[in-house]
Design an enzyme around this catalytic site. Structure first.
Site, PDB file in Angstrom:
ATOM      1  N   TRP A  17     -38.704  -7.491  71.691  1.00  0.00           N
ATOM      2  CA  TRP A  17     -39.326  -6.572  72.647  1.00  0.00           C
ATOM      3  C   TRP A  17     -38.421  -6.101  73.864  1.00  0.00           C
ATOM      4  O   TRP A  17     -38.121  -5.718  74.914  1.00  0.00           O
ATOM      5  CB  TRP A  17     -40.951  -6.561  72.688  1.00  0.00           C
ATOM      6  CG  TRP A  17     -41.219  -5.533  73.390  1.00  0.00           C
ATOM      7  CD1 TRP A  17     -41.601  -4.268  72.847  1.00  0.00           C
ATOM      8  CD2 TRP A  17     -41.478  -5.650  75.331  1.00  0.00           C
ATOM      9  NE1 TRP A  17     -42.336  -3.589  74.324  1.00  0.00           N
ATOM     10  CE2 TRP A  17     -42.082  -4.154  75.404  1.00  0.00           C
ATOM     11  CE3 TRP A  17     -41.459  -6.308  76.350  1.00  0.00           C
ATOM     12  CZ2 TRP A  17     -42.394  -4.222  76.919  1.00  0.00           C
ATOM     13  CZ3 TRP A  17     -41.890  -6.274  77.389  1.00  0.00           C
ATOM     14  CH2 TRP A  17     -42.810  -4.370  77.292  1.00  0.00           C
ATOM     15  N   HIS A  18     -38.436  -7.706  74.723  1.00  0.00           N
ATOM     16  CA  HIS A  18     -38.049  -7.798  76.117  1.00  0.00           C
ATOM     17  C   HIS A  18     -36.114  -7.795  76.324  1.00  0.00           C
ATOM     18  O   HIS A  18     -36.432  -7.435  77.144  1.00  0.00           O
ATOM     19  CB  HIS A  18     -38.510  -9.633  76.380  1.00  0.00           C
ATOM     20  CG  HIS A  18     -40.156  -9.543  77.294  1.00  0.00           C
ATOM     21  ND1 HIS A  18     -40.449  -9.981  75.873  1.00  0.00           N
ATOM     22  CD2 HIS A  18     -40.432  -9.504  78.115  1.00  0.00           C
ATOM     23  CE1 HIS A  18     -42.053 -10.312  77.147  1.00  0.00           C
ATOM     24  NE2 HIS A  18     -42.268  -9.995  77.797  1.00  0.00           N
ATOM     25  N   GLY A  19     -35.777  -8.317  75.100  1.00  0.00           N
ATOM     26  CA  GLY A  19     -34.209  -7.647  75.329  1.00  0.00           C
ATOM     27  C   GLY A  19     -33.394  -8.259  73.889  1.00  0.00           C
ATOM     28  O   GLY A  19     -33.654  -9.273  73.270  1.00  0.00           O
TER      29      GLY A  19
END
Length: 477
Positions: free
Chosen positions: A321-323
């Site tokens: 989700w973060h990257g």
């Protein structure tokens, strides 16, 4: 539009003043127009992506509420697919496509698919998750489908938390758009103070630390030893002050107008375990994954091996989700491993604590737990910040090589001193908040004492502010 920009310094008071001046029935429209203007200040055309998901989720919510049986699930799946599809195209397509191309080249297979020339819309993961929480809650019967299209659009686009959270739930936010908010002096002042504290953390602490950290992480192979160690420790405070600073400004801006957003941070580096850390760090995201992924997977109401899988998988997804980078996936996997290993060794650790007598000195025990947890988190941040796995591994393997008093050219002694002093000030504030709260403590002091502190902090803001507003780290997610 950045919270730490001149544009926002004009935008916020104008919008807030108009909010209290216009009749209540038009306030939603004012906020919706302001939110559109706020988002269009980045890349105007990407407003169309928001409009697409808003339209899909608005009608999906109504159809879910009206339908029975399998059709309800179909409409929910339609909504989720639309939201995840947007994420897949703009955020993850190039990542997976590049990895497939690399794999094909290893086996000398021709791979004709090219990457897309798309920029990642600001805050895409945040407003996508907020939109998904709405249709899921309608499906579960915990939220009525919103019939007012403008109010629903405002729920997704409310400018204070549009691009970096907190990720709100419909039960907390939608009804507030219908409520009449009056100008209450103390609430407005408290909101402005929170915004001011957020700006202080961002401009005075995070951005100054960034000047030390960025050169090292951008080109780590020319550094070694203490330079790499310091950069790793400093980044832990940079990302905290950067992200929690944004949350404070967002919550404070909403509070000024009478809206209450959820708390997103609670002194995370005082956590005594990784599990507790995630109850204190990015609370709106960790609870989102708990409610919409972990529990549907079975949570801890399953066999022990499946429970460990659920825990690890949730953190793996959190990393993604973060990257769209292997560094974020490893970071998520690392935290998943921390959680699983913590549960696996719980009994053994309790025996060791009892054996060496730490259970008889709870303060020392808690301090050690806090110290160990902090270092585990810092180790994870290396992967989070590094540009590649190779860079992360270099930093890890060279952090203790040639340790000396030489900080290399990345560390200006004056900048380093300012960073350490500002971190010390931050942790002093956190320690005070744990005891009685800074606001309560200040209220016991004379007015001239309080204003001297405000003036000193305001002076620091002007002295340390950079000419160009620096974007917030979590905007890239």
């Amino acid at each position: 539009m950045l919270f730490n920009s001149t544009e926002f310094a004009i935008f916020f008071p104008v919008v807030t003043a108009l909010y209290f001046l216009v009749p209540h029935r038009f306030r939603w429209l004012l906020l919706l127009i302001a939110s559109c203007a706020f988002y269009m200040a980045f890349i105007p055309s990407y407003l169309l992506i928001l409009v697409f998901t808003i339209v899909v989720d608005y009608f999906a919510g109504i159809q879910i509420e009206r339908s029975l049986g399998a059709r309800r699930k179909q409409m929910l799946n339609l909504s989720i697919c639309a939201n995840v599809g947007v994420l897949a195209v703009f955020k993850y397509f190039n990542f997976f496509n590049s990895n497939l191309a690399s794999l094909a080249s290893r086996f000398e297979i021709q791979y004709p698919v090219h990457n897309l020339g798309l920029l990642l819309p600001i805050g895409l993961s945040f407003h996508t998750f907020q939109a998904m929480s709405y249709t899921i809650e309608v499906y579960r019967g915990r939220q009525k489908a919103e019939r007012h299209f403008g109010i629903y659009a405002l729920y997704v686009m409310f400018y204070p938390q549009l691009v970096a959270g907190p990720i709100e739930r419909p039960q907390n936010l939608i009804h507030q758009f219908y409520e009449r908010h009056y100008f209450e002096y103390q609430r407005v002042v408290n909101g402005l103070k929170l915004m001011f504290w957020g700006l202080f953390k961002k401009i005075v602490i995070a951005d100054r630390i960034a000047a030390l950290v960025s050169p090292v992480f951008n080109n780590p192979t020319i550094y070694h030893g203490l330079s790499l160690l310091l950069a790793s420790y400093l980044f832990a405070f940079q990302i905290y002050c950067d992200f929690s600073g944004y949350s404070d400004i967002a919550i404070g801006a909403a509070q000024v107008m009478g809206f209450k957003l959820m708390q997103n941070f609670n002194a995370p580096y005082f956590a005594k375990s990784i599990g507790e850390f995630w109850k204190r760090w990015h609370i709106s995201l960790s609870t989102w994954f708990r409610d919409y992924l972990y529990i549907p997977l079975g949570g801890n109401k399953v066999s022990v091996p499946r429970w460990y899988f659920n825990l690890f998988f949730v953190f793996l997804v959190s990393g993604l989700w973060h990257g769209a980078n292997w560094t974020f996936i490893i970071w998520g996997a690392l935290h998943g491993s921390y959680i699983v290993s913590s549960n696996l060794t719980k009994t053994l650790r309790a025996r060791i604590v009892s054996l060496i007598g730490l259970d008889k000195t709870p303060r020392i025990h808690n301090a050690l737990r806090m110290l160990i947890t902090f270092h585990l988190v810092v180790f994870g941040w290396i992967f989070f910040r590094a540009r590649s796995l190779a860079d992360a591994l270099y930093i890890i393997t060279h952090s203790f090589q040639g340790v000396s008093a030489s900080f290399n050219t990345a560390f200006n002694s004056e900048e380093l001193a300012i960073a350490i002093l500002s971190i010390g000030f931050l942790e002093t504030i956190h320690a005070m908040q744990r005891r009685q709260g800074v606001r309560a403590w200040l209220s016991t002091k004379p007015w001239y004492y309080r204003w001297a502190i405000y003036y000193a902090m305001a002076t620091a803001l002007f002295l340390f502010a950079q000419s160009d507003a620096q974007p917030f780290i979590y905007f890239q997610f």
